[in-house]
Scaffold this motif. Structure first.
Motif, short mmCIF file in Angstrom:
data_model
loop_
_atom_site.label_atom_id
_atom_site.label_comp_id
_atom_site.label_asym_id
_atom_site.label_seq_id
_atom_site.Cartn_x
_atom_site.Cartn_y
_atom_site.Cartn_z
N SER A 15 -19.56 19.82 18.76
CA SER A 15 -18.56 20.75 18.24
C SER A 15 -17.18 20.41 18.76
O SER A 15 -17.00 20.05 19.92
N VAL A 16 -16.19 20.56 17.88
CA VAL A 16 -14.77 20.43 18.24
C VAL A 16 -14.16 21.81 18.20
O VAL A 16 -14.26 22.51 17.18
N THR A 17 -13.58 22.24 19.29
CA THR A 17 -12.99 23.57 19.36
C THR A 17 -11.47 23.48 19.38
O THR A 17 -10.89 22.46 19.74
N GLY A 18 -10.82 24.59 19.00
CA GLY A 18 -9.37 24.61 18.99
C GLY A 18 -8.83 26.02 19.01
O GLY A 18 -9.59 26.99 18.86
N LYS A 22 -10.59 29.00 21.50
CA LYS A 22 -11.50 27.85 21.57
C LYS A 22 -12.67 28.00 20.59
O LYS A 22 -13.83 27.78 20.95
N ARG A 23 -12.35 28.37 19.38
CA ARG A 23 -13.38 28.49 18.36
C ARG A 23 -13.70 27.12 17.75
O ARG A 23 -12.85 26.22 17.73
N LYS A 24 -14.91 27.01 17.23
CA LYS A 24 -15.32 25.76 16.60
C LYS A 24 -14.51 25.53 15.33
O LYS A 24 -14.44 26.41 14.47
N ILE A 25 -13.91 24.35 15.21
CA ILE A 25 -13.15 24.03 14.01
C ILE A 25 -13.70 22.82 13.26
O ILE A 25 -13.35 22.59 12.11
N ASP A 26 -14.58 22.06 13.90
CA ASP A 26 -15.12 20.87 13.23
C ASP A 26 -16.29 20.33 14.04
O ASP A 26 -16.63 20.88 15.10
N ASP A 27 -16.90 19.25 13.54
CA ASP A 27 -17.99 18.58 14.22
C ASP A 27 -17.71 17.09 14.30
O ASP A 27 -17.16 16.50 13.37
N ARG A 307 -15.67 12.29 13.13
CA ARG A 307 -15.27 13.67 12.88
C ARG A 307 -14.91 13.87 11.40
O ARG A 307 -15.07 14.96 10.86
#
Length: 349
Positions: A15-18, A22-27, A307
């Motif tokens: 998971s990629v957070t932002g 710090k919510r998940k925005i991508d994988d 990604r």
């Protein structure tokens, strides 16, 4: 074919957070749907560029990383594997029958005692023994620790000494620390530790890449000897095509998280079908400057980000055979010649 380990549609996403929360925005799709079968008693090679997902796949199989999706089967009957996959793909994928089967037979779902028991059968050897061996422990304790963890009966010292002799070390090395050894000797210690629980399958993650060429040859020859003596199966992960050609019976080529080609070693090197495989073989150095390459394929550009992989075939931005179809639809991994499969709409001749 006596298949000992098989993966079906195995995936591992990070998971990629932002943002502030710090919510998940991508994988990051490190492993993106891998189908692979390893035959008992053979050495199965996994090759590809750095960052293609080879090591992540190996660590996911041994469950150092939890898979995002898919199945890992170890020594399971074919009809049970097929039933699990069919139930998982059906609309009623949450039924009790599927959950019971996965809990009993699918390594992806193993926990606690079941997972600990499976690790007696599957062990891993890492690339850098300097970081994989505890610097504060004596060799006798490093190699003997798995015997205690798995509660294996018998004379521990005698067992450890035998393992050290199997990998070319001796009794004088029992009471030394890892920093007192050379890189090749440390890798021998790591291999001895992996063999302590009498595994059936060893995952060898770039076991020779951190070593000198002469030491590499010694380790490779030792691994071949140990495979015969201990009746082992290998998953050999490497970026070195010459090493893979020497030790592996069958090779899978990985690109951007997926297997793009599989074939027996001789057939893969003589007549690759996927352009990426052809490019890898073309980039390998040749010792004789007067020798002509059997395969010559030029690959331009860089590996895309896992990604944000390209639509369609993930290799199409770099492929010399690319057409419009390649940009829209990912090709299935299917047979191109007997016992040779590739995922490509326009394979090499």
């Amino acid at each position: 074919m006596d298949t000992v380990l098989e993966t079906r549609n195995l995936k591992k996403y990070f998971s990629v957070t932002g943002g502030i929360l710090k919510r998940k925005i991508d994988d990051v799709r490190a492993v993106d749907g891998v189908d692979m079968a390893i035959e008992r008693g053979k050495c199965f090679g996994l090759v590809g560029e750095s960052g293609c997902g080879k090591s992540t796949l190996g660590r996911t199989i041994v469950r150092l990383l939890d898979p995002t999706d898919g199945h890992i089967f170890y020594d399971i009957e074919e009809d049970i594997k097929n039933e699990i996959v069919e139930l998982a793909e059906s609309e009623d994928s949450e039924n009790n029958r599927l959950q019971a089967l996965e809990k009993e037979y699918c390594l992806s779902e193993f926990e606690g005692k079941n997972l600990n028991k499976m690790r007696e059968k599957i062990q891993i050897v890492f690339q850098d023994p300097t970081t994989s061996l505890n610097p504060r422990m004596l060799v006798k304790d490093i190699v003997g620790e798995p015997l205690e963890v798995h509660d294996i009966a018998g004379d521990k010292r005698e067992k450890v000494l035998k393992l050290l002799k199997d990998v070319g070390l001796d009794e004088e090395h029992l009471y030394r620390y890892p920093h007192e050894f050379s890189g090749g000797q440390r890798q021998r210690i790591a291999i001895a530790r992996a063999l302590a629980v009498d595994p059936e399958l060893l995952i060898l993650d770039e076991p020779t890449s951190a070593l000198d060429v002469s030491v590499q040859a010694q380790i490779i020859n030792m691994l071949q000897r140990l495979q015969k003596e201990h009746d082992l199966t290998y998953l050999f992960i490497t970026h070195d095509l010459s090493v893979a050609e020497y030790i592996c019976d069958r090779i899978a080529v990985m690109y951007l998280g997926r297997i793009v080609e599989q074939a027996p070693t001789e057939k893969l090197f003589a007549a690759p079908k996927h352009p990426y495989t052809g490019g890898l073989l073309s980039s390998a150095p040749i010792a004789d400057p007067n020798e002509e390459r059997e395969v010559s394929v030029e690959i331009a550009g860089e590996v895309p980000s896992p990604r944000d992989p390209p639509q369609g075939c993930s290799f199409h931005p770099r492929c010399p055979n690319c057409t419009d179809k390649c940009t829209k639809e990912y090709p299935p991994l299917e047979e191109k010649e007997e016992n040779q499969i590739a995922a490509c709409w326009h394979p090499l001749d």
